[in-house]
Write a protein that holds these residues in place. Structure first.
Motif, PDB file in Angstrom:
ATOM      1  N   GLY A  57       0.819  -1.193   0.000  1.00  0.00           N
ATOM      2  CA  GLY A  57       0.000   0.000   0.000  1.00  0.00           C
ATOM      3  C   GLY A  57       0.856   1.246   0.000  1.00  0.00           C
ATOM      4  O   GLY A  57       1.057   1.873  -1.045  1.00  0.00           O
ATOM      5  N   SER A  58       1.392   1.593   1.147  1.00  0.00           N
ATOM      6  CA  SER A  58       2.220   2.792   1.258  1.00  0.00           C
ATOM      7  C   SER A  58       3.404   2.735   0.296  1.00  0.00           C
ATOM      8  O   SER A  58       3.811   3.755  -0.285  1.00  0.00           O
ATOM      9  CB  SER A  58       2.729   2.952   2.689  1.00  0.00           C
ATOM     10  OG  SER A  58       1.663   3.191   3.585  1.00  0.00           O
ATOM     11  N   GLN A  59       3.952   1.548   0.095  1.00  0.00           N
ATOM     12  CA  GLN A  59       5.083   1.370  -0.796  1.00  0.00           C
ATOM     13  C   GLN A  59       4.764   1.795  -2.229  1.00  0.00           C
ATOM     14  O   GLN A  59       5.633   2.251  -2.964  1.00  0.00           O
ATOM     15  CB  GLN A  59       5.482  -0.108  -0.782  1.00  0.00           C
ATOM     16  CG  GLN A  59       6.963  -0.370  -0.887  1.00  0.00           C
ATOM     17  CD  GLN A  59       7.274  -1.820  -0.607  1.00  0.00           C
ATOM     18  OE1 GLN A  59       7.602  -2.165   0.515  1.00  0.00           O
ATOM     19  NE2 GLN A  59       7.150  -2.657  -1.599  1.00  0.00           N
ATOM     20  N   SER A  60       3.484   1.641  -2.616  1.00  0.00           N
ATOM     21  CA  SER A  60       3.060   2.015  -3.964  1.00  0.00           C
ATOM     22  C   SER A  60       2.653   3.477  -4.048  1.00  0.00           C
ATOM     23  O   SER A  60       2.478   4.002  -5.151  1.00  0.00           O
ATOM     24  CB  SER A  60       1.887   1.130  -4.410  1.00  0.00           C
ATOM     25  OG  SER A  60       2.282  -0.208  -4.546  1.00  0.00           O
ATOM     26  N   LEU A  61       2.465   4.137  -2.913  1.00  0.00           N
ATOM     27  CA  LEU A  61       1.986   5.516  -2.907  1.00  0.00           C
ATOM     28  C   LEU A  61       3.077   6.529  -2.574  1.00  0.00           C
ATOM     29  O   LEU A  61       3.157   7.594  -3.194  1.00  0.00           O
ATOM     30  CB  LEU A  61       0.843   5.662  -1.893  1.00  0.00           C
ATOM     31  CG  LEU A  61      -0.473   4.960  -2.231  1.00  0.00           C
ATOM     32  CD1 LEU A  61      -1.402   4.982  -1.023  1.00  0.00           C
ATOM     33  CD2 LEU A  61      -1.140   5.603  -3.424  1.00  0.00           C
ATOM     34  N   VAL A  62       3.905   6.214  -1.585  1.00  0.00           N
ATOM     35  CA  VAL A  62       4.900   7.167  -1.092  1.00  0.00           C
ATOM     36  C   VAL A  62       6.212   6.999  -1.853  1.00  0.00           C
ATOM     37  O   VAL A  62       6.755   5.896  -1.929  1.00  0.00           O
ATOM     38  CB  VAL A  62       5.141   6.983   0.422  1.00  0.00           C
ATOM     39  CG1 VAL A  62       6.208   7.954   0.918  1.00  0.00           C
ATOM     40  CG2 VAL A  62       3.835   7.181   1.199  1.00  0.00           C
ATOM     41  N   ASP A  63       6.686   8.091  -2.406  1.00  0.00           N
ATOM     42  CA  ASP A  63       7.991   8.115  -3.082  1.00  0.00           C
ATOM     43  C   ASP A  63       9.013   8.548  -2.035  1.00  0.00           C
ATOM     44  O   ASP A  63       9.083   9.723  -1.666  1.00  0.00           O
ATOM     45  CB  ASP A  63       7.951   9.085  -4.256  1.00  0.00           C
ATOM     46  CG  ASP A  63       9.186   9.008  -5.133  1.00  0.00           C
ATOM     47  OD1 ASP A  63      10.126   8.284  -4.763  1.00  0.00           O
ATOM     48  OD2 ASP A  63       9.211   9.682  -6.180  1.00  0.00           O
ATOM     49  N   ASP A  64       9.793   7.585  -1.546  1.00  0.00           N
ATOM     50  CA  ASP A  64      10.691   7.837  -0.420  1.00  0.00           C
ATOM     51  C   ASP A  64      11.646   8.984  -0.707  1.00  0.00           C
ATOM     52  O   ASP A  64      12.352   9.007  -1.727  1.00  0.00           O
ATOM     53  CB  ASP A  64      11.485   6.571  -0.105  1.00  0.00           C
ATOM     54  CG  ASP A  64      12.294   6.688   1.174  1.00  0.00           C
ATOM     55  OD1 ASP A  64      11.818   7.360   2.108  1.00  0.00           O
ATOM     56  OD2 ASP A  64      13.395   6.109   1.235  1.00  0.00           O
ATOM     57  N   GLY A  65      11.663   9.962   0.209  1.00  0.00           N
ATOM     58  CA  GLY A  65      12.528  11.128   0.067  1.00  0.00           C
ATOM     59  C   GLY A  65      11.925  12.229  -0.785  1.00  0.00           C
ATOM     60  O   GLY A  65      12.483  13.331  -0.856  1.00  0.00           O
ATOM     61  N   ILE A  66      10.787  11.951  -1.426  1.00  0.00           N
ATOM     62  CA  ILE A  66      10.130  12.955  -2.280  1.00  0.00           C
ATOM     63  C   ILE A  66       8.788  13.373  -1.681  1.00  0.00           C
ATOM     64  O   ILE A  66       8.580  14.549  -1.378  1.00  0.00           O
ATOM     65  CB  ILE A  66       9.905  12.406  -3.710  1.00  0.00           C
ATOM     66  CG1 ILE A  66      11.223  11.937  -4.321  1.00  0.00           C
ATOM     67  CG2 ILE A  66       9.244  13.482  -4.591  1.00  0.00           C
ATOM     68  CD1 ILE A  66      12.253  13.020  -4.484  1.00  0.00           C
ATOM     69  N   THR A  67       7.878  12.418  -1.499  1.00  0.00           N
ATOM     70  CA  THR A  67       6.560  12.740  -0.941  1.00  0.00           C
ATOM     71  C   THR A  67       6.464  12.372   0.543  1.00  0.00           C
ATOM     72  O   THR A  67       5.423  12.581   1.155  1.00  0.00           O
ATOM     73  CB  THR A  67       5.450  12.011  -1.712  1.00  0.00           C
ATOM     74  OG1 THR A  67       5.621  10.594  -1.558  1.00  0.00           O
ATOM     75  CG2 THR A  67       5.498  12.363  -3.193  1.00  0.00           C
ATOM     76  N   GLY A  68       7.529  11.833   1.077  1.00  0.00           N
ATOM     77  CA  GLY A  68       7.535  11.426   2.486  1.00  0.00           C
ATOM     78  C   GLY A  68       8.688  10.481   2.724  1.00  0.00           C
ATOM     79  O   GLY A  68       9.658  10.463   1.977  1.00  0.00           O
ATOM     80  N   ARG A  69       8.563   9.676   3.768  1.00  0.00           N
ATOM     81  CA  ARG A  69       9.614   8.709   4.086  1.00  0.00           C
ATOM     82  C   ARG A  69       8.994   7.336   4.327  1.00  0.00           C
ATOM     83  O   ARG A  69       7.979   7.218   5.013  1.00  0.00           O
ATOM     84  CB  ARG A  69      10.395   9.152   5.326  1.00  0.00           C
ATOM     85  CG  ARG A  69      11.151  10.460   5.166  1.00  0.00           C
ATOM     86  CD  ARG A  69      12.122  10.429   3.985  1.00  0.00           C
ATOM     87  NE  ARG A  69      13.062   9.329   4.061  1.00  0.00           N
ATOM     88  CZ  ARG A  69      14.240   9.408   4.690  1.00  0.00           C
ATOM     89  NH1 ARG A  69      14.599  10.533   5.328  1.00  0.00           N
ATOM     90  NH2 ARG A  69      15.049   8.375   4.705  1.00  0.00           N
ATOM     91  N   LEU A  70       9.648   6.309   3.769  1.00  0.00           N
ATOM     92  CA  LEU A  70       9.289   4.920   4.018  1.00  0.00           C
ATOM     93  C   LEU A  70      10.322   4.315   4.948  1.00  0.00           C
ATOM     94  O   LEU A  70      11.525   4.447   4.717  1.00  0.00           O
ATOM     95  CB  LEU A  70       9.235   4.137   2.706  1.00  0.00           C
ATOM     96  CG  LEU A  70       8.112   4.506   1.740  1.00  0.00           C
ATOM     97  CD1 LEU A  70       8.288   3.786   0.411  1.00  0.00           C
ATOM     98  CD2 LEU A  70       6.746   4.170   2.346  1.00  0.00           C
ATOM     99  N   VAL A  71       9.840   3.662   5.992  1.00  0.00           N
ATOM    100  CA  VAL A  71      10.714   3.155   7.050  1.00  0.00           C
ATOM    101  C   VAL A  71      10.440   1.668   7.254  1.00  0.00           C
ATOM    102  O   VAL A  71       9.289   1.208   7.147  1.00  0.00           O
ATOM    103  CB  VAL A  71      10.472   3.930   8.361  1.00  0.00           C
ATOM    104  CG1 VAL A  71      11.294   3.348   9.503  1.00  0.00           C
ATOM    105  CG2 VAL A  71      10.783   5.414   8.166  1.00  0.00           C
ATOM    106  N   ARG A  72      11.491   0.922   7.544  1.00  0.00           N
ATOM    107  CA  ARG A  72      11.333  -0.500   7.820  1.00  0.00           C
ATOM    108  C   ARG A  72      10.310  -0.699   8.939  1.00  0.00           C
ATOM    109  O   ARG A  72      10.382  -0.044   9.973  1.00  0.00           O
ATOM    110  CB  ARG A  72      12.681  -1.105   8.226  1.00  0.00           C
ATOM    111  CG  ARG A  72      12.615  -2.599   8.576  1.00  0.00           C
ATOM    112  CD  ARG A  72      14.008  -3.150   8.810  1.00  0.00           C
ATOM    113  NE  ARG A  72      14.706  -2.420   9.873  1.00  0.00           N
ATOM    114  CZ  ARG A  72      14.543  -2.650  11.174  1.00  0.00           C
ATOM    115  NH1 ARG A  72      13.696  -3.588  11.583  1.00  0.00           N
ATOM    116  NH2 ARG A  72      15.217  -1.966  12.062  1.00  0.00           N
TER     117      ARG A  72
END
Length: 393
Positions: free
Chosen positions: A310-325
């Motif tokens: 879900g979030s992995q397909s929506l959030v562009d890490d470092g651009i629209t937010g941050r994805l964290v383990r």
């Protein structure tokens, strides 16, 4: 075959009695189908005071309250009167929205009557046991889900990241995408309301870290509160703004004694509350899409989320937010601290998220599922596809 030839029997364990992202998507789908000239009949438990009025014709199926979660109902059977109603409706495709008893009974009926059946995937049920100390049950849940989905003609995931998980789990040989849309009349940065914030004790210069969703442990409330604890220890100035209700609210309030809890919000009130946050923190790993993530992006907010489906397909890490383990408390706190202390980074990520959200329209994503229906029905009529007649290892 055209959309006007479709006769869809939709089976759901929760169509409208408790409001959540899954059933709101189903109601939008039914509205779209009816507007396109398709025939739809919905089979789901009915209660005296549902959270919202259903879209389309709704037929009651017997259900019992779930132990410990009485707000949800578990359909227990598909009685003769309902089977008769289905037969009289004469569907040419079944859509099953949840792999519980009702879904299994409906799928068996579809196979007996030689009617194609598809399933939509709305949550990662196999992850639920870990939030209740029952992690050892996950392989069993995966096996049960695999048996169910393998019996369908096709399954539809709401995101490519979830579709990939389903392929890796060998859930189906035919995995399509039925994404989610955004209501731009509700979710828009222009609905930010400083007076509303002040009314809840949040100052104009305070950075509000938001949570939106059902207050249940499987939403990652423990990870959320642990990361907020880290911000407190670091002396990072912030406020927590929680939007939602649920059985874990009392626990969450004890863990976040300085948080602002505004309860369940809907419609324009929800849009105002989301736009009045400064970022969304979504640590959950159970979502297959993440409606709240997309809604926050449309409202111009950066999103700090677990690197999960879900979030992995929506959030562009470092651009629209941050994805964290998932579960990485310190890393979550680092990302939150960045957006709390760097106004420019926060605004840039919010603007990028708003731009990215523009490609999600409800008509487009629902039409993709309609195209999937038509393909499955045509293939069954042509004899070119169908689920395996026996379980595949």
């Amino acid at each position: 075959m055209e959309v006007t030839d479709l006769r869809i029997a939709l089976f759901s364990g929760n169509y409208n009695y408790v409001r959540d992202g899954a059933n709101q998507a189903l109601n939008r789908l039914v509205g779209y189908l009816l507007n396109q000239g398709a025939a739809v009949r919905v089979y789901s438990p009915v209660v005296e005071e549902p959270d919202f009025e259903p879209t389309g014709d709704l037929v009651h199926v017997p259900a019992l309250a779930l132990p410990g979660r009485a707000e949800y109902r578990a359909p227990v059977r598909l009685p003769g009167r309902v089977r008769k109603d289905i037969a009289e409706f004469a569907p040419n495709i079944f859509h099953i929205a949840s792999p519980e008893i009702l879904g299994h009974r409906a799928l068996s009926l579809a196979r007996r009557w030689n009617i194609p059946a598809v399933a939509s995937v709305h949550t990662r049920f196999e992850t639920y046991p870990r939030y209740y100390g029952l992690t050892f049950l996950e392989p069993l849940v995966v096996a049960v889900l695999r048996r169910f989905y393998r019996r369908c003609d096709a399954i539809f995931a709401p995101s490519e990241s979830m579709a990939q998980i389903l392929r890796e789990q060998r859930m189906s040989f035919d995995v399509g995408i039925w994404s989610r849309g955004i209501d731009r009349g509700i979710f828009d940065a222009r609905h930010r309301d400083l007076e509303w914030r002040r009314g809840h004790g949040i100052g104009d210069d305070e950075v509000a870290i938001g949570f939106v969703g059902r207050l249940v442990m499987e939403k990652g409330l423990d990870v959320y509160s642990d990361a907020i604890d880290q911000l407190e220890k670091r002396g990072v100035k912030h406020r927590v703004l929680v939007i939602g209700e649920g059985p874990a609210r009392e626990w969450f309030e004890r863990r976040l004694p300085n948080g602002v809890f505004v309860g369940f919000q809907k419609g324009a009130d929800l849009g105002r509350a989301v736009a009045s946050m400064d970022m969304l923190f979504n640590p959950s790993i159970t979502e297959t899409f993440g409606n709240v993530t997309l809604e926050a992006m449309a409202a111009g907010l950066p999103v700090v989320a677990a690197r999960a489906t879900g979030s992995q397909s929506l959030v562009d890490d470092g651009i629209t937010g941050r994805l964290v383990r998932p579960g990485a408390i310190e890393a979550f706190a680092d990302a939150l601290q960045l957006y709390c202390e760097d106004d420019a980074a926060r605004k840039a990520a919010g603007a990028a998220g708003c731009a990215a959200s523009e490609r999600y329209g409800w008509d487009q994503v629902n039409q993709a599922l309609v195209d999937g229906y038509l393909r499955v029905v045509r293939q069954r009529v042509d004899g070119t596809s169908g689920p395996p007649r026996s379980p595949v290892p």
